[in-house]
Design a protein around this motif. Structure first.
Motif, PDB file in Angstrom:
ATOM      1  N   VAL A  75       7.471 -26.225 -82.749  1.00  0.00           N
ATOM      2  CA  VAL A  75       7.924 -27.275 -82.326  1.00  0.00           C
ATOM      3  C   VAL A  75       9.083 -27.502 -82.558  1.00  0.00           C
ATOM      4  O   VAL A  75       9.920 -27.396 -82.774  1.00  0.00           O
ATOM      5  CB  VAL A  75       6.575 -28.241 -83.156  1.00  0.00           C
ATOM      6  N   SER A  76       9.566 -28.749 -81.499  1.00  0.00           N
ATOM      7  CA  SER A  76      10.485 -29.382 -81.593  1.00  0.00           C
ATOM      8  C   SER A  76      10.326 -31.114 -81.929  1.00  0.00           C
ATOM      9  O   SER A  76      10.218 -31.596 -80.935  1.00  0.00           O
ATOM     10  CB  SER A  76      11.949 -28.608 -80.694  1.00  0.00           C
ATOM     11  N   ILE A  77      11.095 -31.334 -82.662  1.00  0.00           N
ATOM     12  CA  ILE A  77      10.711 -32.912 -82.482  1.00  0.00           C
ATOM     13  C   ILE A  77      12.263 -33.417 -82.363  1.00  0.00           C
ATOM     14  O   ILE A  77      13.298 -33.177 -83.326  1.00  0.00           O
ATOM     15  CB  ILE A  77      10.108 -33.372 -83.483  1.00  0.00           C
ATOM     16  N   ARG A  86      11.049 -37.372 -79.559  1.00  0.00           N
ATOM     17  CA  ARG A  86       9.695 -36.443 -78.502  1.00  0.00           C
ATOM     18  C   ARG A  86       9.397 -34.819 -78.495  1.00  0.00           C
ATOM     19  O   ARG A  86      10.277 -34.581 -79.996  1.00  0.00           O
ATOM     20  CB  ARG A  86      11.141 -35.606 -77.188  1.00  0.00           C
ATOM     21  N   ILE A  87       8.128 -34.789 -78.375  1.00  0.00           N
ATOM     22  CA  ILE A  87       7.397 -33.794 -79.531  1.00  0.00           C
ATOM     23  C   ILE A  87       7.370 -32.512 -78.638  1.00  0.00           C
ATOM     24  O   ILE A  87       6.670 -32.924 -77.557  1.00  0.00           O
ATOM     25  CB  ILE A  87       6.384 -33.933 -80.039  1.00  0.00           C
ATOM     26  N   ASN A  99       4.240 -31.925 -73.963  1.00  0.00           N
ATOM     27  CA  ASN A  99       6.161 -32.825 -74.323  1.00  0.00           C
ATOM     28  C   ASN A  99       5.489 -34.571 -74.754  1.00  0.00           C
ATOM     29  O   ASN A  99       4.761 -34.397 -73.604  1.00  0.00           O
ATOM     30  CB  ASN A  99       6.237 -31.912 -73.297  1.00  0.00           C
ATOM     31  N   VAL A 100       5.088 -34.662 -75.871  1.00  0.00           N
ATOM     32  CA  VAL A 100       4.122 -36.081 -76.141  1.00  0.00           C
ATOM     33  C   VAL A 100       6.110 -36.651 -76.470  1.00  0.00           C
ATOM     34  O   VAL A 100       7.037 -36.237 -76.832  1.00  0.00           O
ATOM     35  CB  VAL A 100       3.802 -35.826 -76.832  1.00  0.00           C
ATOM     36  N   ILE A 101       6.148 -38.107 -76.367  1.00  0.00           N
ATOM     37  CA  ILE A 101       6.958 -38.979 -76.219  1.00  0.00           C
ATOM     38  C   ILE A 101       6.539 -40.104 -77.277  1.00  0.00           C
ATOM     39  O   ILE A 101       5.679 -40.618 -75.680  1.00  0.00           O
ATOM     40  CB  ILE A 101       7.663 -39.687 -74.775  1.00  0.00           C
ATOM     41  N   ARG A 102       6.871 -40.445 -78.062  1.00  0.00           N
ATOM     42  CA  ARG A 102       6.083 -41.474 -79.178  1.00  0.00           C
ATOM     43  C   ARG A 102       7.241 -42.452 -79.306  1.00  0.00           C
ATOM     44  O   ARG A 102       8.109 -42.706 -79.518  1.00  0.00           O
ATOM     45  CB  ARG A 102       5.627 -41.187 -79.808  1.00  0.00           C
ATOM     46  N   SER A 103       6.539 -43.605 -78.584  1.00  0.00           N
ATOM     47  CA  SER A 103       7.877 -45.163 -79.302  1.00  0.00           C
ATOM     48  C   SER A 103       6.349 -45.839 -80.418  1.00  0.00           C
ATOM     49  O   SER A 103       5.872 -45.466 -80.143  1.00  0.00           O
ATOM     50  CB  SER A 103       7.647 -45.872 -78.174  1.00  0.00           C
ATOM     51  N   ILE A 104       6.976 -45.863 -81.449  1.00  0.00           N
ATOM     52  CA  ILE A 104       6.941 -47.545 -81.993  1.00  0.00           C
ATOM     53  C   ILE A 104       7.481 -48.674 -81.936  1.00  0.00           C
ATOM     54  O   ILE A 104       8.415 -48.579 -82.945  1.00  0.00           O
ATOM     55  CB  ILE A 104       6.750 -46.895 -83.496  1.00  0.00           C
ATOM     56  N   PHE A 105       6.408 -49.717 -81.803  1.00  0.00           N
ATOM     57  CA  PHE A 105       7.295 -51.128 -81.641  1.00  0.00           C
ATOM     58  C   PHE A 105       7.178 -51.791 -83.108  1.00  0.00           C
ATOM     59  O   PHE A 105       5.830 -51.834 -83.570  1.00  0.00           O
ATOM     60  CB  PHE A 105       7.208 -51.871 -80.560  1.00  0.00           C
TER      61      PHE A 105
END
Length: 105
Positions: A75-77, A86-87, A99-105
């Motif tokens: 795994v690469s973060i 991006r994970i 391949n996941v992109i997570r944004s927290i607002f």
């Protein structure tokens, strides 16, 4: 994800999912090491399986015994900003599994 920045800078991530029969399947990211600069980390993705169990109300606890635990990917973060990352998980055989992109607002 849990980040122990104030103690030892350990990062631990987990997803809890269940199949159609109720059998647990847990994915955990472990052994993460931060690269110089502190915006990238690499570690291993593990899969843990267990037998299905029926939890009764009030659902205060439902012990489950793991039937298998195995590493399945690297795994690469990569932190892309203060609120997004991006994970990428690459299976141990070399094919891309997530391949996941997570944004927290």
């Amino acid at each position: 994800f849990v980040h122990g920045f104030t103690r030892n800078d350990t990062l631990f991530g987990t997803w809890y999912v269940y199949d159609a029969q109720g059998a647990p399947r847990w994915y955990t990211i472990q052994y993460l090491q931060w690269k110089p600069g502190g915006t990238e980390a690499e570690g291993q993705l593990f899969l843990t399986n267990a037998s299905a169990v029926l939890c009764l109300a009030p659902f205060t606890g439902c012990p489950v015994v793991a039937t298998s635990v195995m590493p399945i990917a690297q795994v690469s973060i990569v932190m892309q900003g203060p609120n997004s990352a991006r994970i990428t998980a690459t299976s141990l055989g070399g094919s891309l599994t997530a391949n996941v992109i997570r944004s927290i607002f």
